[in-house]
Design a protein around this motif. Structure first.
Motif, short mmCIF file in Angstrom:
data_model
loop_
_atom_site.label_atom_id
_atom_site.label_comp_id
_atom_site.label_asym_id
_atom_site.label_seq_id
_atom_site.Cartn_x
_atom_site.Cartn_y
_atom_site.Cartn_z
N ALA A 345 0.83 -1.20 0.00
CA ALA A 345 0.00 0.00 0.00
C ALA A 345 0.87 1.26 0.00
O ALA A 345 0.58 2.24 -0.70
N TYR A 346 1.96 1.25 0.78
CA TYR A 346 2.89 2.39 0.80
C TYR A 346 3.50 2.57 -0.59
O TYR A 346 3.61 3.70 -1.09
N SER A 347 3.91 1.47 -1.23
CA SER A 347 4.51 1.55 -2.56
C SER A 347 3.52 2.11 -3.58
O SER A 347 3.89 2.94 -4.43
N ILE A 348 2.24 1.69 -3.49
CA ILE A 348 1.22 2.18 -4.42
C ILE A 348 1.04 3.69 -4.28
O ILE A 348 1.00 4.43 -5.29
N LEU A 349 0.95 4.19 -3.05
CA LEU A 349 0.77 5.62 -2.83
C LEU A 349 2.03 6.41 -3.18
O LEU A 349 1.95 7.55 -3.65
N ASN A 350 3.17 5.83 -2.95
CA ASN A 350 4.44 6.48 -3.27
C ASN A 350 4.56 6.71 -4.79
O ASN A 350 4.93 7.80 -5.25
N LEU A 351 4.21 5.69 -5.57
CA LEU A 351 4.25 5.81 -7.02
C LEU A 351 3.14 6.74 -7.53
O LEU A 351 3.33 7.47 -8.52
N TYR A 352 2.01 6.74 -6.83
CA TYR A 352 0.91 7.64 -7.22
C TYR A 352 1.34 9.10 -7.04
O TYR A 352 1.03 9.96 -7.88
N TRP A 353 2.07 9.39 -5.94
CA TRP A 353 2.62 10.74 -5.74
C TRP A 353 3.52 11.12 -6.91
O TRP A 353 3.42 12.22 -7.46
N ASP A 354 4.45 10.21 -7.30
CA ASP A 354 5.36 10.49 -8.42
C ASP A 354 4.59 10.74 -9.72
O ASP A 354 5.00 11.58 -10.54
N ARG A 371 -4.34 12.17 -0.44
CA ARG A 371 -5.21 11.72 0.65
C ARG A 371 -6.56 11.23 0.10
O ARG A 371 -7.11 10.22 0.56
N TYR A 372 -7.09 11.94 -0.86
CA TYR A 372 -8.38 11.55 -1.46
C TYR A 372 -8.26 10.18 -2.13
O TYR A 372 -9.14 9.32 -1.97
N PHE A 373 -7.17 9.97 -2.88
CA PHE A 373 -6.97 8.68 -3.55
C PHE A 373 -6.89 7.54 -2.52
O PHE A 373 -7.47 6.46 -2.72
N ALA A 374 -6.18 7.79 -1.42
CA ALA A 374 -6.03 6.75 -0.40
C ALA A 374 -7.37 6.37 0.21
O ALA A 374 -7.60 5.20 0.56
N GLN A 375 -8.29 7.35 0.33
CA GLN A 375 -9.57 7.09 0.98
C GLN A 375 -10.62 6.54 0.02
O GLN A 375 -11.64 5.99 0.47
N ASN A 376 -10.37 6.63 -1.27
CA ASN A 376 -11.40 6.24 -2.24
C ASN A 376 -10.89 5.16 -3.20
O ASN A 376 -10.97 3.97 -2.88
N LYS A 380 -9.33 -0.36 -2.45
CA LYS A 380 -9.38 -1.77 -2.82
C LYS A 380 -7.99 -2.37 -2.97
O LYS A 380 -7.83 -3.59 -3.03
N TYR A 381 -6.95 -1.51 -3.01
CA TYR A 381 -5.58 -1.99 -3.07
C TYR A 381 -4.89 -1.94 -1.70
O TYR A 381 -3.69 -2.17 -1.59
N GLY A 382 -5.69 -1.61 -0.68
CA GLY A 382 -5.18 -1.64 0.69
C GLY A 382 -4.67 -0.31 1.22
O GLY A 382 -4.06 -0.27 2.29
N THR A 383 -4.90 0.81 0.52
CA THR A 383 -4.40 2.10 0.99
C THR A 383 -5.29 2.66 2.09
O THR A 383 -6.49 2.41 2.13
N THR A 384 -4.68 3.46 2.97
CA THR A 384 -5.40 4.11 4.07
C THR A 384 -4.85 5.52 4.26
O THR A 384 -3.78 5.87 3.73
N THR A 385 -5.59 6.33 5.03
CA THR A 385 -5.13 7.70 5.31
C THR A 385 -3.83 7.69 6.09
O THR A 385 -2.94 8.53 5.87
N THR A 386 -3.69 6.73 6.99
CA THR A 386 -2.45 6.64 7.79
C THR A 386 -1.24 6.41 6.90
O THR A 386 -0.19 7.06 7.06
N VAL A 387 -1.40 5.49 5.94
CA VAL A 387 -0.30 5.22 5.02
C VAL A 387 -0.04 6.45 4.15
O VAL A 387 1.11 6.80 3.85
N ALA A 388 -1.11 7.15 3.74
CA ALA A 388 -0.97 8.35 2.92
C ALA A 388 -0.17 9.42 3.66
O ALA A 388 0.71 10.07 3.08
N ASP A 389 -0.46 9.63 4.95
CA ASP A 389 0.28 10.63 5.73
C ASP A 389 1.76 10.27 5.84
O ASP A 389 2.63 11.13 5.83
#
Length: 743
Positions: A345-354, A371-376, A380-389
């Protein structure tokens, strides 16, 4: 005569076999268990053999017989021979025969020592019943091993193995010895190479030794070297080399060595990480072709627990896919949903930022988007607001490269009175000190050049040093300078270097740090900061001025100050905010200076007051000179001139009720003060009055008064007539006397 000649030749012939070589040496055990010994100082000692002893006895008998028949002794009566003594003839002949045989034995070497020869060890074994084999020798020192050691020999290291093979080259125990080598923990990787190539080649355990050699290899270079040296390890080494293949360069090398490996696809999950360059990823993709794109069907062939490698492969796929749209990213996530690894989940959000970073001019909107992507959509890929922060926090750290410290200044309290005292050369002595908080203020401006509003914390740190300084001037300074110059010119310079080090020494006392918080620094804005770092209360400065010749100081100073910016990990408290406001105020108005105190008077140092003291001192000296001059004028007629020359006069002035009783002046050569120069004058009260002796070493006038002394002694040393002279004045005194010596 012919009989005697024959007798001597026969004795010489017989003595050649009458002396034998006896081998000797000192024995020391080297390895008692393996029966290895040192024979030190090996040599021969020559002794008479049994034949030699019989020869000596025979020679003695033959000599007796010869002398008996030859009538070597005769007695005369006047001119006529009378008779011969047969018994004496026999004794003399026996002695001569024995002596000749002894001389012949000595000529053949009896009693002499000799160096060893190749047969020495054989003779040694026969003499002492040993069965030694030579392992090493240098003519007089041997290392040997008993033949009986072969069935019991135990190998502990490579040297033991080499000894065994050298001593017993045809032994049937070679394979047993090889097994001992394999089981020993005392063999290094290079030892096994030596065993296999030189000591025990083709032994029954050679394959196991080769594998152990491989297992002891550190890193890929040694593993590949093992395969080249022992080609039969090729298959065995494949999996070990695979485990150490962790980057694209290593992967290319592995595939060149094992082009048909079944580990090819699994290797893709080992060689990438979060920092792999896209150019290196491209090289691997070209090498793999379509095999680069793993699919779920490849899972049975993938048995990797390397989570970092899986994450690296996922990032490599993302970079090579050249994704620009969110939907394309979603498609990639769906395609590789089967690729499971920790922290995905961290890797998914990290690449999404890039992916989104270039699309936003204002970073705050990018933060909201992640943050919006992580919550919506990302849920389904396991992301959360905590991981987004967490991702946002890490990415903002990268933005620190766009934060600039525009200016940095340092402010320390400085007391001008200290510098006034330090520069003062008019006072003969004085000591001052300054106590207080040892601190400094670091202040300036910082600018945020990134596109994010950043919460920042500035960390200021520094070191506290104490500098001890010893500086000299005038005569003392010149003298010390001459000593150092002489030591450097004619000595090793160590004393001069030590004096230089002692004269200026600086020591680190402690280090500290303090933080300044900026809760939010907007993009493209500047902010002021002020951080005070303190070390506590100290004697900040103290010094002593010794008779205007030397100044010793100890001064604390703050050095090596640094300022670093980080993203603020916590919120600013009210107490910290109040403290920072005080620091800003200090930056505007300056740090308060401590007071410099007179150490003895315990009052604040004042240059003006010290200058007044100096003027008072000069005035006292002037009045003293006038008083003595007046006294001299008024009493000179009453003074008794005890000794006078063109150069020096000694006056003894009687005052009060003193009794005039000047004893004889003692003079070595009756040339006292003739063309003289002073070298030393000592005036001593010879009683128990408690008054101290006074010594002077210059030719200045000396005027000294003793009020309580019952007698006074003046010892004078001077140079006259090319040599050092001395004299003495002894004065009986029952009142007040004054002595004046002048030139």
């Amino acid at each position: 005569m012919k009989n005697l000649t024959f007798f001597l030749l026969l004795g010489l012939f017989l003595t050649q076999s009458c002396v034998v070589n006896k081998p000797y040496a000192d024995t020391y055990a080297v390895d008692q268990a393996n029966k290895i010994y040192n024979l030190s100082g090996a040599h021969y000692k020559r002794k008479a053999s049994p034949v030699g002893v019989l020869t000596q006895l025979g020679m003695a008998g033959a000599g007796a017989s010869f002398a008996y028949s030859a009538k070597v002794t005769t007695f005369y009566d006047g001119n006529n021979q009378k008779s011969s003594n047969d018994a004496l003839n026999a004794v003399i002949g026996a002695a001569v025969g024995y002596g000749i045989s002894s001389i012949l034995h000595m000529m053949s070497g009896q009693g002499k020592t000799r160096n060893t020869d190749p047969k020495w060890i054989d003779r040694y074994n026969r003499k002492y019943g040993t069965d030694y084999l030579i392992l090493a020798d240098n003519s007089t020192d041997y290392q040997v091993i008993s033949r009986s050691a072969e069935p019991i020999f135990v190998v502990k290291n490579l040297k033991d193995a080499m000894i065994f093979v050298k001593a017993f080259p045809n032994s049937s125990r070679k394979d047993q010895i090889a097994k001992q080598c394999l089981e020993s923990s005392n063999f290094s990787r290079s030892d096994y190479e030596t065993l296999l190539s030189k000591v025990l080649p083709n032994n029954a355990y050679a394959t196991q030794m080769q594998e152990k050699y491989l297992n002891m290899s550190n890193g890929l270079d040694e593993q590949y070297a093992a395969v080249r040296l022992y080609p039969n390890l090729h298959t065995v080494a494949e999996n070990k080399i695979f485990q150490n293949t962790q980057n694209p360069t290593d992967a290319i090398r592995f595939l060149q060595t094992y082009p048909q490996t079944v580990l090819k696809k699994q290797l893709l999950l080992n060689i990438f990480d979060d920092n792999t360059l896209k150019t290196d990823i491209e090289k691997i993709r070209q090498l793999y072709g379509t095999d680069f794109w793993l699919d779920k069907k490849d899972i049975p062939n993938i048995n990797s627990s390397n989570n970092g490698g899986k994450r690296g492969y996922f990032r490599a796929v993302f970079l090579l896919s050249s994704i620009n749209l969110e939907q394309s990213y979603f498609n990639l996530l769906d395609r590789y949903q089967w690729l499971i690894f920790s922290d995905k989940a961290y890797s998914i959000l990290n690449l999404y930022w890039d992916l989104q970073y270039p699309k936003f001019e204002k970073g705050n909107k990018l933060i909201g988007n992640v943050r919006y992507f992580a919550q919506n959509d990302g849920k389904k890929y396991g992301t959360t607001t905590t991981v987004a922060d967490r991702v946002i926090w890490e990415k903002l750290k990268d933005e620190l490269k766009n934060v600039q410290i525009v200016s940095q200044n340092m402010l320390e309290p400085s007391n001008p009175n200290w510098n006034e005292w330090l520069a003062n050369t008019q006072l003969t002595a004085g000591r001052v000190y300054e106590e207080g908080e040892m601190d400094c203020l670091i202040y300036g401006e910082i600018r945020n050049n990134s596109k994010f509003d950043l919460p920042l914390v500035l960390t200021a740190n520094g070191d506290l040093y104490r500098k001890q300084d010893f500086s000299t001037k005038g005569t003392l300074g010149n003298t010390i300078g001459i000593i150092k110059d002489l030591n450097r010119a004619f000595g090793d310079g160590k004393m001069a270097n030590a004096m230089d080090k002692a004269s200026t020494q600086e020591d680190l006392l402690t280090s500290t740090e303090e933080k300044y918080y900026i809760p939010n620094l907007p993009t493209n804005r500047k902010a002021i900061y002020a951080v005070k770092i303190g070390f506590g209360s100290f004697m900040k400065k103290d010094g002593v001025n010794i008779a205007e010749s030397a100044v010793i100081t100890k001064v604390l100073s703050i050095k090596n100050t640094q300022l670093n910016a980080e993203v603020m990990p916590n919120h600013l408290t009210k107490s910290q905010a109040d403290l920072q406001n005080k620091w800003i105020h200090l930056a505007k108005n300056g740090l308060p200076s401590g007071k410099v105190y007179d150490f003895y008077a315990e009052e604040e140092y004042s240059p003006e007051k010290w200058q007044n003291k100096y003027q008072e001192k000069l005035e006292r000296e002037r009045r003293s000179r006038e008083r003595w001059a007046q006294l001299e004028r008024e009493t000179k007629e009453q003074s008794k001139l005890y000794k006078s020359t063109d150069g020096v006069k000694i006056y003894v002035l009687k005052t009060d009720n003193a009794v005039d009783n000047i004893e004889t002046f003692i003079d070595n050569d009756d040339i006292l003060f003739e063309d003289a120069e002073w070298t030393n004058v000592t005036i001593t009260p010879n009683d128990e009055s408690g008054e101290e002796a006074k010594t002077f070493d210059s030719s200045n006038d000396i005027f000294m008064s003793f009020r309580k002394a019952t007698s006074i002694r003046v010892d004078i040393s001077y140079e006259a007539g090319g040599k050092v002279q001395s004299g003495m004045i002894l004065i009986a005194n029952k009142g007040k006397w004054q002595i004046r010596i002048e030139d």
